[in-house]
Design a protein around this motif. Sequence first.
Motif, PDB file in Angstrom:
ATOM      1  N   ILE B 444      29.324 -17.708 -12.486  1.00  0.00           N
ATOM      2  CA  ILE B 444      29.957 -17.216 -11.203  1.00  0.00           C
ATOM      3  C   ILE B 444      29.587 -15.736 -10.949  1.00  0.00           C
ATOM      4  CG2 ILE B 444      32.287 -16.474 -10.439  1.00  0.00           C
ATOM      5  CD1 ILE B 444      33.828 -18.722 -11.750  1.00  0.00           C
ATOM      6  N   GLU B 445      29.402 -14.889 -12.081  1.00  0.00           N
ATOM      7  CA  GLU B 445      29.016 -13.411 -11.925  1.00  0.00           C
ATOM      8  C   GLU B 445      27.526 -13.461 -11.357  1.00  0.00           C
ATOM      9  OE1 GLU B 445      30.596 -10.792 -13.464  1.00  0.00           O
ATOM     10  OE2 GLU B 445      32.487 -12.364 -13.012  1.00  0.00           O
ATOM     11  N   GLU B 446      26.658 -14.575 -11.518  1.00  0.00           N
ATOM     12  CA  GLU B 446      25.311 -14.501 -11.073  1.00  0.00           C
ATOM     13  C   GLU B 446      25.145 -14.936  -9.406  1.00  0.00           C
ATOM     14  OE1 GLU B 446      22.910 -17.192 -13.545  1.00  0.00           O
ATOM     15  OE2 GLU B 446      23.374 -15.943 -15.209  1.00  0.00           O
ATOM     16  N   ASP B 447      26.321 -14.588  -8.707  1.00  0.00           N
ATOM     17  CA  ASP B 447      26.201 -14.525  -7.375  1.00  0.00           C
ATOM     18  C   ASP B 447      25.803 -16.108  -6.716  1.00  0.00           C
ATOM     19  OD1 ASP B 447      26.389 -14.011  -4.540  1.00  0.00           O
ATOM     20  OD2 ASP B 447      24.081 -13.316  -4.476  1.00  0.00           O
ATOM     21  N   VAL B 448      26.263 -17.063  -7.514  1.00  0.00           N
ATOM     22  CA  VAL B 448      26.255 -18.569  -7.022  1.00  0.00           C
ATOM     23  C   VAL B 448      27.451 -18.773  -6.150  1.00  0.00           C
ATOM     24  CG1 VAL B 448      26.160 -20.918  -7.774  1.00  0.00           C
ATOM     25  CG2 VAL B 448      25.021 -19.182  -9.027  1.00  0.00           C
ATOM     26  N   LYS B 449      27.173 -19.705  -5.094  1.00  0.00           N
ATOM     27  CA  LYS B 449      28.379 -19.727  -4.083  1.00  0.00           C
ATOM     28  C   LYS B 449      29.075 -21.265  -4.559  1.00  0.00           C
ATOM     29  CE  LYS B 449      26.552 -16.762  -1.079  1.00  0.00           C
ATOM     30  NZ  LYS B 449      25.482 -16.304  -1.623  1.00  0.00           N
ATOM     31  N   PHE B 450      30.272 -21.005  -4.702  1.00  0.00           N
ATOM     32  CA  PHE B 450      31.102 -22.514  -5.009  1.00  0.00           C
ATOM     33  C   PHE B 450      31.940 -22.913  -3.938  1.00  0.00           C
ATOM     34  CE2 PHE B 450      30.191 -22.812  -9.467  1.00  0.00           C
ATOM     35  CZ  PHE B 450      29.473 -21.631  -9.786  1.00  0.00           C
ATOM     36  N   ILE B 451      31.582 -24.054  -3.333  1.00  0.00           N
ATOM     37  CA  ILE B 451      32.448 -24.544  -2.217  1.00  0.00           C
ATOM     38  C   ILE B 451      33.110 -25.888  -2.827  1.00  0.00           C
ATOM     39  CG2 ILE B 451      32.388 -25.586  -0.212  1.00  0.00           C
ATOM     40  CD1 ILE B 451      29.600 -24.066   0.293  1.00  0.00           C
ATOM     41  N   ARG B 452      34.577 -25.536  -2.852  1.00  0.00           N
ATOM     42  CA  ARG B 452      35.165 -26.885  -3.582  1.00  0.00           C
ATOM     43  C   ARG B 452      35.694 -27.926  -2.536  1.00  0.00           C
ATOM     44  NH1 ARG B 452      41.445 -26.440  -5.439  1.00  0.00           N
ATOM     45  NH2 ARG B 452      41.581 -27.308  -3.561  1.00  0.00           N
ATOM     46  N   GLY B 453      34.489 -28.989  -2.727  1.00  0.00           N
ATOM     47  CA  GLY B 453      34.643 -30.037  -1.529  1.00  0.00           C
ATOM     48  C   GLY B 453      33.345 -30.868  -1.861  1.00  0.00           C
ATOM     49  N   LYS B 454      33.430 -32.323  -1.956  1.00  0.00           N
ATOM     50  CA  LYS B 454      32.365 -32.987  -2.121  1.00  0.00           C
ATOM     51  C   LYS B 454      31.537 -33.072  -1.005  1.00  0.00           C
ATOM     52  CE  LYS B 454      31.114 -37.891  -3.770  1.00  0.00           C
ATOM     53  NZ  LYS B 454      31.565 -38.804  -4.132  1.00  0.00           N
ATOM     54  N   GLY B 455      30.295 -33.098  -1.457  1.00  0.00           N
ATOM     55  CA  GLY B 455      29.229 -33.104  -0.436  1.00  0.00           C
ATOM     56  C   GLY B 455      29.497 -34.468   0.420  1.00  0.00           C
ATOM     57  N   GLU B 464      16.294 -26.719  13.316  1.00  0.00           N
ATOM     58  CA  GLU B 464      15.093 -26.610  12.398  1.00  0.00           C
ATOM     59  C   GLU B 464      14.775 -27.937  11.620  1.00  0.00           C
ATOM     60  OE1 GLU B 464      15.638 -22.710  10.358  1.00  0.00           O
ATOM     61  OE2 GLU B 464      17.556 -23.685  10.642  1.00  0.00           O
ATOM     62  N   PRO B 465      13.804 -28.684  12.230  1.00  0.00           N
ATOM     63  CA  PRO B 465      13.544 -30.052  11.677  1.00  0.00           C
ATOM     64  C   PRO B 465      13.053 -30.202  10.331  1.00  0.00           C
ATOM     65  CG  PRO B 465      12.482 -29.698  13.947  1.00  0.00           C
ATOM     66  CD  PRO B 465      12.961 -28.443  13.323  1.00  0.00           C
ATOM     67  N   ASP B 466      12.742 -29.184   9.838  1.00  0.00           N
ATOM     68  CA  ASP B 466      12.197 -29.296   8.332  1.00  0.00           C
ATOM     69  C   ASP B 466      12.922 -29.169   7.569  1.00  0.00           C
ATOM     70  OD1 ASP B 466      11.777 -26.814   9.247  1.00  0.00           O
ATOM     71  OD2 ASP B 466       9.662 -26.292   8.112  1.00  0.00           O
ATOM     72  N   ARG B 467      14.430 -28.577   7.851  1.00  0.00           N
ATOM     73  CA  ARG B 467      15.508 -27.954   7.040  1.00  0.00           C
ATOM     74  C   ARG B 467      16.654 -29.188   7.143  1.00  0.00           C
ATOM     75  NH1 ARG B 467      17.835 -22.441   7.096  1.00  0.00           N
ATOM     76  NH2 ARG B 467      17.525 -22.547   4.896  1.00  0.00           N
ATOM     77  N   LEU B 468      17.471 -29.013   6.133  1.00  0.00           N
ATOM     78  CA  LEU B 468      18.480 -30.186   5.761  1.00  0.00           C
ATOM     79  C   LEU B 468      19.936 -29.579   6.127  1.00  0.00           C
ATOM     80  CD1 LEU B 468      17.157 -31.748   2.735  1.00  0.00           C
ATOM     81  CD2 LEU B 468      17.166 -32.906   4.997  1.00  0.00           C
ATOM     82  N   VAL B 469      20.933 -30.220   6.566  1.00  0.00           N
ATOM     83  CA  VAL B 469      22.156 -29.860   6.852  1.00  0.00           C
ATOM     84  C   VAL B 469      23.057 -30.554   5.826  1.00  0.00           C
ATOM     85  CG1 VAL B 469      23.928 -29.526   8.348  1.00  0.00           C
ATOM     86  CG2 VAL B 469      21.935 -29.082   8.966  1.00  0.00           C
ATOM     87  N   VAL B 470      23.911 -29.877   4.871  1.00  0.00           N
ATOM     88  CA  VAL B 470      24.964 -30.356   3.966  1.00  0.00           C
ATOM     89  C   VAL B 470      26.211 -30.409   4.836  1.00  0.00           C
ATOM     90  CG1 VAL B 470      26.177 -30.427   1.829  1.00  0.00           C
ATOM     91  CG2 VAL B 470      23.721 -29.828   1.879  1.00  0.00           C
ATOM     92  N   GLU B 471      26.882 -31.672   4.990  1.00  0.00           N
ATOM     93  CA  GLU B 471      28.341 -31.334   5.576  1.00  0.00           C
ATOM     94  C   GLU B 471      29.374 -31.739   4.315  1.00  0.00           C
ATOM     95  OE1 GLU B 471      28.241 -34.532   8.595  1.00  0.00           O
ATOM     96  OE2 GLU B 471      26.756 -33.512   9.682  1.00  0.00           O
ATOM     97  N   ALA B 472      30.408 -30.953   4.738  1.00  0.00           N
ATOM     98  CA  ALA B 472      31.475 -31.069   3.626  1.00  0.00           C
ATOM     99  C   ALA B 472      32.605 -30.602   3.962  1.00  0.00           C
ATOM    100  CB  ALA B 472      31.084 -30.270   2.364  1.00  0.00           C
TER     101      ALA B 472
END
Lengths: 288, 649
Positions: B444-455, B464-472
């Motif tokens: 947590i201290e290492e600046d990782v982002k936590f999103i409580r929700g299942k992808g 941007e066609p070469d990028r992806l989008v995660v929905e949650a």
Amino acid sequence: MAISFEQIEQNLKTEARKLLESGKVSLVLAYGRGYDENHPMPYVAKHPSDVDNIVFNEYCTANLARYLTRYPRRTKIAIAAKAADSRAVVQLIQEDKVCREDLVVLGIPVYGMKNFKTGEAIDSKTTGGLSNPVLYDILLGEEVHGQPVSSPYDVLAAYEAMDKEERWAFWQRELGRCIRCYACRKACPMCYCDPCFIDQNKPKWGEKSPESPGNLMYHLTRFHHLAGRCIDCGECSRACPVDIPLYLFHKKVAKDCEEMFGQAAGMSIGDKPVLVNFRVDDSDKILE
Amino acid sequence: MSRIGVFVCHCGLNIAKTVRVSELAEFAATLPDVVVAKDYKFMCSTPGQEMIAHDIKAHRLDRVIVTACSPLMHEQTFRKVLAASGLNQYLLTIVNIREQVSWVTHDIDEGTAKAKALLNGAVRRARLLAPLTSRVIDVNSDVLVVGGGIAGIQAALELANTGKKVYLVEKNSTIGGHMAQFDKTFPTLDCSACILTPKMDSVLQHKNITLLTSCEVSEVKGFVGNFDITIRQKARYVDHTRCNACLACTEKCPGKAVSEWDEGLVKRKAIYIPFPQAVPQKPVIDRDACTFFKKGKCRLCEKVCEQKAIDFEQQDTFTTVKVGAVIVATGYDLMDTRALIQYGYGKYPGVYNALEVERLFNSAGPTGGKVTLRDGKEPQAIAILHCIGSRDKNNYEHCSRVCCMYSLKFAHLFKEKTSADVYQFYIDMRAAGKGYEEFYNRIIEEDVKFIRGKGARVAQSADEPDRLVVEAEDTITGKFIRLPVDMVVLSPAIIPRGDAKDIARLFNLSTDRYGFFMERHPKLAPLSTMSEGVFIAGVCQSPKDIPDTVAQANGAAAEALTIVVKDKMELEATTAMVNPASCCACQNCVRVCPYGAPFFNEAKGVSEINEALCKGCGLCASVCPPSAIIARHFTNDQVLAEMEGLLEF
Ligand SMILES: Cc1cc2nc3c(=O)[nH]c(=O)nc-3n(C[C@H](O)[C@H](O)[C@H](O)COP(=O)(O)OP(=O)(O)OC[C@H]3O[C@@H](n4cnc5c(N)ncnc54)[C@H](O)[C@@H]3O)c2cc1C
Ligand code: SF4
Ligand code: SF4
Ligand code: SF4
């Protein structure tokens, strides 16, 4: 193309004589004359001179595979076998009751066999819908083609239309008529147990007098012992002096078995007896 | 006439809550041949046992019935009481009124009635029981370990260090298992290779270990103390007794195939070692990729091999070893996430599964430890999706237990190796091991982002066609989010090996509903199986981390040792026999016996049973049409008497 019974009889005699004269077999399981033309009987030819007594006609329905297990292992035997009979031979080979190399199967391609009691054609009821033997060394006629092939299970339609209670009532009524003569098990090529469970006294599996609970015990257990093994020759039902349609039950079980495990009894020497063979991908329906 | 004592246990309230125990004892006293019937709080306690021993003497009992818990729990306990009191131990009957009665009802009337019925049957059977003599057999002191992951390696070393001979069978060309694919291990982040490779090497060097790589068990016969195991050595096409591991062949080979070890991220040669520290460090030829096997021409490896070790004629060979005990440690697979089309694995190059990412981190992996996408670019934003296929009623309901932790490990390594933003999509964070919560806090201290929700879904980005989008759905804010990223890491369900069913069949193991091997008792016998002398360790039993795997491996080694340390052991007397007068030679018994005990005696024309192999399961007796088989302790008479007693109710 009509079947020439004379021709088959002739071929049967010729081959039987050759086999006995050459000493290749010590006996030939065939048919002989009974008390009249319409009642041929199983006949065992042991000497070339016996061969003249052999007959073959449309009443030769008996399944001679019944007699294979009566001789000591390693006896060299030739057997006349129609389609269903040949399936019995195959099933007995699968069960290691007889050895393939001890047998000469004289295959009989035929249809239009008749019930000697009623004169009615038996093809659609029994014989598994087949006309040609599934296994033979010598074929005693030309293979039958072009006959309308009926599914062996067509005759079940009326039976399957009944619900559970009706079926139970049907069998209680039918099996209640049994006089316990045991002709059915005597005629059956797969009933080779000696002693039969029902003859045992310790434990006593069922009453021996011809009454309902004992009758049910005998028949339901016998049906169960024949599950996946009955080759649909119909001999039990023809042998029955009170005409109990035993074949209906056998067919129903055979159908279930085929649907569940994809294997019909006695079709191929390479098969293993289905109910005592475990495959990882076996259907679990039977447990449900 | 027999003299039966019935002892009804309360098991505290476990039984007494839903069975009227004193009424059951009073009922027992009315049954034929019962001369004493008592109930007591804990029959298995010392006073309980002493009471039975006392009554055996005082009432000259010749049969004892204990109505209590499952015989798996205390049959042995009470048998010892009988034996110590001079009664044959097989004259004991256990009636299970806990697992089969009190625990399956809330209704005390129903419970009491069923207990009475069971007891009524048991009394009838007990009267017909006969004394039996246990068999004493020799025990083979060697052990077979199946699977050379960390579990198998650890178990083999422990046993070998006690002086026992161990056969370690591994189906791959190297041992190491999954752990050898990792770079770092949570929660300490120590280097996986540094702690594993010395162990792999010890296996190779140990004088008590026979290492059998590229091998599989093809047949198991026998029983505890005396297993006969047939092992198939798959053709390697390289004679390892000649090969000196110079690896000149692997350089010249033109054949190519995807590297299983690198999870398909790169290609390897047709003659290859999976990774530099492989043990043994000797190559094998992959027949399907080899130019010579495919086209009939090449043999370059043969030309460069100075040791003349290449042998294109090699065939699979079979050997049989005798062992006293077996440890199964065949590990796991990851679920194939291609089936979950909403995550786009196999469709979008930016979606990875966890093991692929392990290889990206590994300095011996396809990228030399650099984190780059399939197109060679460094990711700017990475999403790690937990619980893909696990904790999911539509796929696998179980928790895979290590994903939360390795996902944190991934986050740390991504942070260390890239400048990307790292997001965790999780249902809830499970960090219940030693040092795990601390590890979580550190990340947590290492600046990782936590999103409580299942992808919920991964899609191609519209802008941007070469990028992806995660929905949650972020369940803390209640907001639906769409997060653009370059890389998605799936943490798939840990599932049993594809061939676990075959292994289960070979060794007569049961499996749970997912296919993991079942332990004999979830708490008290977690490493034993229903197949005596066969033990399980590691993830083949259930998902777990390396510390738990190693602990289980040590435990399984100790369990195996309790068997092979003795040179003789006692076997149950409850075997089957054929009454030749009734046998119709159908050979059903020969076909159904899982232990290969019955055989057909051609000379006598009947079947017989090799009692040394018989486990007394009774299958043969149930398929014998003329009831020619007598299953000792469960004879037809005994079973029928019990049924009659049951049906009287
Ligand atoms: C992505 C990922 C990361 C992880 N990171 C960590 C971590 O950082 N720290 C940690 O503590 N745990 C971690 N784990 C968990 C760890 O992988 C397991 O605890 C450990 O590898 C289990 O070892 P095993 O020996 O039981 O199984 P495996 O490693 O699967 O080994 C089984 C072995 O048996 C062999 N085998 C299989 N079938 C047969 C057969 N029929 N005959 C012969 N041989 C056979 C296989 O080839 C293999 O060599 C991680 C898991 C995953 C999925
Ligand atoms: S042949 Fe008919 S009457 Fe005789 S035992 Fe069989 S079913 Fe009963
Ligand atoms: S199942 Fe019974 S009858 Fe058949 S071979 Fe075995 S013992 Fe004999
Ligand atoms: S009881 Fe019969 S089937 Fe079971 S192990 Fe013994 S011989 Fe085999």
